[in-house]
Design a protein around this motif. Sequence first.
Motif, PDB file in Angstrom:
ATOM      1  N   PRO A   1       0.817  -1.218   0.000  1.00  0.00           N
ATOM      2  CA  PRO A   1       0.000   0.000   0.000  1.00  0.00           C
ATOM      3  C   PRO A   1       0.852   1.271   0.000  1.00  0.00           C
ATOM      4  CG  PRO A   1       0.087  -0.897   2.209  1.00  0.00           C
ATOM      5  CD  PRO A   1       0.760  -1.906   1.324  1.00  0.00           C
ATOM      6  N   LEU A   2       0.307   2.297  -0.595  1.00  0.00           N
ATOM      7  CA  LEU A   2       0.921   3.614  -0.610  1.00  0.00           C
ATOM      8  C   LEU A   2       0.293   4.461   0.494  1.00  0.00           C
ATOM      9  CD1 LEU A   2       2.663   5.787  -2.281  1.00  0.00           C
ATOM     10  CD2 LEU A   2       0.452   6.420  -3.284  1.00  0.00           C
ATOM     11  N   ILE A   3       1.119   5.063   1.315  1.00  0.00           N
ATOM     12  CA  ILE A   3       0.620   6.025   2.300  1.00  0.00           C
ATOM     13  C   ILE A   3       0.887   7.421   1.758  1.00  0.00           C
ATOM     14  CG2 ILE A   3       0.813   6.927   4.632  1.00  0.00           C
ATOM     15  CD1 ILE A   3       1.379   4.146   5.613  1.00  0.00           C
ATOM     16  N   LEU A   4      -0.199   8.104   1.421  1.00  0.00           N
ATOM     17  CA  LEU A   4      -0.135   9.439   0.842  1.00  0.00           C
ATOM     18  C   LEU A   4      -0.432  10.469   1.915  1.00  0.00           C
ATOM     19  CD1 LEU A   4      -0.133  11.492  -1.565  1.00  0.00           C
ATOM     20  CD2 LEU A   4      -2.591  11.019  -1.772  1.00  0.00           C
ATOM     21  N   GLY A   5       0.486  11.353   2.163  1.00  0.00           N
ATOM     22  CA  GLY A   5       0.244  12.462   3.067  1.00  0.00           C
ATOM     23  C   GLY A   5      -0.280  13.659   2.301  1.00  0.00           C
ATOM     24  N   ILE A   6      -1.334  14.267   2.800  1.00  0.00           N
ATOM     25  CA  ILE A   6      -1.845  15.516   2.223  1.00  0.00           C
ATOM     26  C   ILE A   6      -1.803  16.577   3.314  1.00  0.00           C
ATOM     27  CG2 ILE A   6      -3.787  16.722   1.174  1.00  0.00           C
ATOM     28  CD1 ILE A   6      -4.743  14.136  -0.006  1.00  0.00           C
ATOM     29  N   CYS A   7      -1.041  17.615   3.068  1.00  0.00           N
ATOM     30  CA  CYS A   7      -0.898  18.713   4.012  1.00  0.00           C
ATOM     31  C   CYS A   7      -1.574  19.952   3.436  1.00  0.00           C
ATOM     32  CB  CYS A   7       0.587  19.000   4.268  1.00  0.00           C
ATOM     33  SG  CYS A   7       0.913  20.351   5.422  1.00  0.00           S
TER      34      CYS A   7
ATOM     35  N   VAL B   1      -1.654   2.560  13.597  1.00  0.00           N
ATOM     36  CA  VAL B   1      -2.606   2.438  12.495  1.00  0.00           C
ATOM     37  C   VAL B   1      -1.867   2.343  11.163  1.00  0.00           C
ATOM     38  CG1 VAL B   1      -4.384   3.655  11.190  1.00  0.00           C
ATOM     39  CG2 VAL B   1      -4.517   3.571  13.682  1.00  0.00           C
ATOM     40  N   LEU B   2      -0.899   3.221  10.937  1.00  0.00           N
ATOM     41  CA  LEU B   2      -0.163   3.192   9.669  1.00  0.00           C
ATOM     42  C   LEU B   2       0.638   1.906   9.523  1.00  0.00           C
ATOM     43  CD1 LEU B   2       1.066   6.893   9.284  1.00  0.00           C
ATOM     44  CD2 LEU B   2      -1.061   5.834   8.513  1.00  0.00           C
ATOM     45  N   ASP B   3       1.196   1.420  10.615  1.00  0.00           N
ATOM     46  CA  ASP B   3       1.938   0.157  10.553  1.00  0.00           C
ATOM     47  C   ASP B   3       1.020  -1.006  10.204  1.00  0.00           C
ATOM     48  OD1 ASP B   3       4.284   1.448  11.145  1.00  0.00           O
ATOM     49  OD2 ASP B   3       4.298   0.880  13.275  1.00  0.00           O
TER      50      ASP B   3
ATOM     51  N   GLY C   1       3.478  16.027   7.743  1.00  0.00           N
ATOM     52  CA  GLY C   1       4.750  16.180   7.051  1.00  0.00           C
ATOM     53  C   GLY C   1       5.550  17.400   7.437  1.00  0.00           C
ATOM     54  N   ALA C   2       5.050  18.204   8.376  1.00  0.00           N
ATOM     55  CA  ALA C   2       5.739  19.443   8.747  1.00  0.00           C
ATOM     56  C   ALA C   2       7.070  19.151   9.420  1.00  0.00           C
ATOM     57  CB  ALA C   2       4.863  20.279   9.680  1.00  0.00           C
ATOM     58  N   ALA C   3       8.010  20.086   9.273  1.00  0.00           N
ATOM     59  CA  ALA C   3       9.322  19.989   9.912  1.00  0.00           C
ATOM     60  C   ALA C   3       9.399  20.973  11.074  1.00  0.00           C
ATOM     61  CB  ALA C   3      10.425  20.284   8.898  1.00  0.00           C
ATOM     62  N   ALA C   4      10.217  20.654  12.054  1.00  0.00           N
ATOM     63  CA  ALA C   4      10.431  21.571  13.171  1.00  0.00           C
ATOM     64  C   ALA C   4      11.247  22.776  12.712  1.00  0.00           C
ATOM     65  CB  ALA C   4      11.150  20.845  14.304  1.00  0.00           C
ATOM     66  N   GLN C   5      11.117  23.870  13.436  1.00  0.00           N
ATOM     67  CA  GLN C   5      11.886  25.070  13.157  1.00  0.00           C
ATOM     68  C   GLN C   5      13.191  25.075  13.955  1.00  0.00           C
ATOM     69  OE1 GLN C   5       8.531  27.956  14.089  1.00  0.00           O
ATOM     70  NE2 GLN C   5       9.330  28.897  12.224  1.00  0.00           N
TER      71      GLN C   5
ATOM     72  N   ALA D   1       9.768  17.934  16.270  1.00  0.00           N
ATOM     73  CA  ALA D   1      11.094  17.443  15.895  1.00  0.00           C
ATOM     74  C   ALA D   1      11.295  15.976  16.245  1.00  0.00           C
ATOM     75  CB  ALA D   1      12.172  18.276  16.592  1.00  0.00           C
ATOM     76  N   GLY D   2      10.536  15.480  17.238  1.00  0.00           N
ATOM     77  CA  GLY D   2      10.742  14.125  17.724  1.00  0.00           C
ATOM     78  C   GLY D   2       9.670  13.152  17.294  1.00  0.00           C
ATOM     79  N   PRO D   3       8.667  12.899  18.147  1.00  0.00           N
ATOM     80  CA  PRO D   3       7.661  11.869  17.845  1.00  0.00           C
ATOM     81  C   PRO D   3       6.924  12.086  16.530  1.00  0.00           C
ATOM     82  CG  PRO D   3       7.518  12.566  20.137  1.00  0.00           C
ATOM     83  CD  PRO D   3       8.476  13.489  19.481  1.00  0.00           C
ATOM     84  N   TYR D   4       6.661  13.330  16.168  1.00  0.00           N
ATOM     85  CA  TYR D   4       5.902  13.566  14.933  1.00  0.00           C
ATOM     86  C   TYR D   4       6.714  13.209  13.694  1.00  0.00           C
ATOM     87  CZ  TYR D   4       1.947  15.590  17.396  1.00  0.00           C
ATOM     88  OH  TYR D   4       0.844  15.760  18.216  1.00  0.00           O
ATOM     89  N   GLN D   5       8.030  13.367  13.753  1.00  0.00           N
ATOM     90  CA  GLN D   5       8.844  12.939  12.610  1.00  0.00           C
ATOM     91  C   GLN D   5       8.829  11.426  12.473  1.00  0.00           C
ATOM     92  OE1 GLN D   5       9.938  15.213  10.348  1.00  0.00           O
ATOM     93  NE2 GLN D   5       8.775  16.522  11.766  1.00  0.00           N
ATOM     94  N   THR D   6       8.750  10.719  13.604  1.00  0.00           N
ATOM     95  CA  THR D   6       8.613   9.262  13.560  1.00  0.00           C
ATOM     96  C   THR D   6       7.312   8.871  12.866  1.00  0.00           C
ATOM     97  OG1 THR D   6       9.862   9.058  15.617  1.00  0.00           O
ATOM     98  CG2 THR D   6       8.512   7.182  14.974  1.00  0.00           C
ATOM     99  N   LEU D   7       6.237   9.601  13.161  1.00  0.00           N
ATOM    100  CA  LEU D   7       4.949   9.344  12.506  1.00  0.00           C
ATOM    101  C   LEU D   7       5.025   9.684  11.021  1.00  0.00           C
ATOM    102  CD1 LEU D   7       1.872   8.768  12.583  1.00  0.00           C
ATOM    103  CD2 LEU D   7       1.557  11.145  13.298  1.00  0.00           C
ATOM    104  N   PHE D   8       5.545  10.863  10.694  1.00  0.00           N
ATOM    105  CA  PHE D   8       5.563  11.316   9.303  1.00  0.00           C
ATOM    106  C   PHE D   8       6.522  10.504   8.437  1.00  0.00           C
ATOM    107  CE2 PHE D   8       4.463  15.796  11.065  1.00  0.00           C
ATOM    108  CZ  PHE D   8       3.153  15.411  11.251  1.00  0.00           C
ATOM    109  N   ALA D   9       7.488   9.832   9.060  1.00  0.00           N
ATOM    110  CA  ALA D   9       8.418   9.000   8.293  1.00  0.00           C
ATOM    111  C   ALA D   9       7.712   7.828   7.636  1.00  0.00           C
ATOM    112  CB  ALA D   9       9.537   8.495   9.213  1.00  0.00           C
TER     113      ALA D   9
END
Length: 276
Positions: free
Chosen positions: A31-37, A102-104, A148-152, A183-191
């Motif tokens: 499956p493809l996981i498509l992020g829409i921001c 869920v994504l896994d 998909g956002a990045a930390a500042q 910068a931390g947990p959310y990047q793990t999710l967005f990866a």
Amino acid sequence: MPSSPGGSRLTASLEIVAQAVAAWLEAGPRPLILGICGSQGSGKSTLARGLVERLGVPAAILSLDDLYLGKAARAVLARDVHSLLATRGVPLTHDVALGCSVLDAVKAGQQVRLPRFDKASDEPLPEAQWKWVDRPLDLLIFEGWCVGAAAQADAYLNAPVNDLERTEDPDGTWRRAVNDALAGPYQTLFARIDRLALLAAPGFEVVQGWRTQQEAELRTTLAEQGRDPALAMTDAQVARFIQHYERITRAILAEMPARADLTLRLGPDREVIGES
């Protein structure tokens, strides 16, 4: 898609994104996981539903909004970290571990329940009301305002961007805690996202109008359901609410187009004025 005054504009977005997603699906793997921001009111949910209908493959949608923590959990964050975390929206106010699981499960082709959050009551729905996915998917659309956002960089956090930060977060505790989570947990999710599409507003200035329109639509929906329309926010409440989102939204508009797999640049009426 349903007919509406903005139907042709939304159809234009759908056509462009559907062509890109079809090519990504063809290239595999599935499956493809498509992020829409996209900022609030930019049309993410409508686009996601249209893609599921148009592409004709086993597909489902998970909204970042459906990962919100309930009021009790946010009250703990408000007590222990900063009072502004009582309000849902920014990183730290989602159940990131749930999103990852869920994504896994989708990636593994397993049966899974997709969580749902009720914005009117400001609480997650009971698990019995979550959407059941009982077959392997070819496509999971993961949509949300900061997907998909990045930390500042820390230097960008020093100066407040609006009155909310200036008066209620003068020392930057809230915005630094939010940035650390991003910068931390959310990047793990967005990866876990395979491809990222951005619906880029012309600027943050239009977001209040778009979000106010969403609340008007929510009031109509609540009335049709026999619920109290006053559960939706007033225009004044929207004006304050969106300030929680301003910093990250502005950062997304500045940096994400350079790395998203597809960017649709929108005009004030959500019309597509360019793509890259």
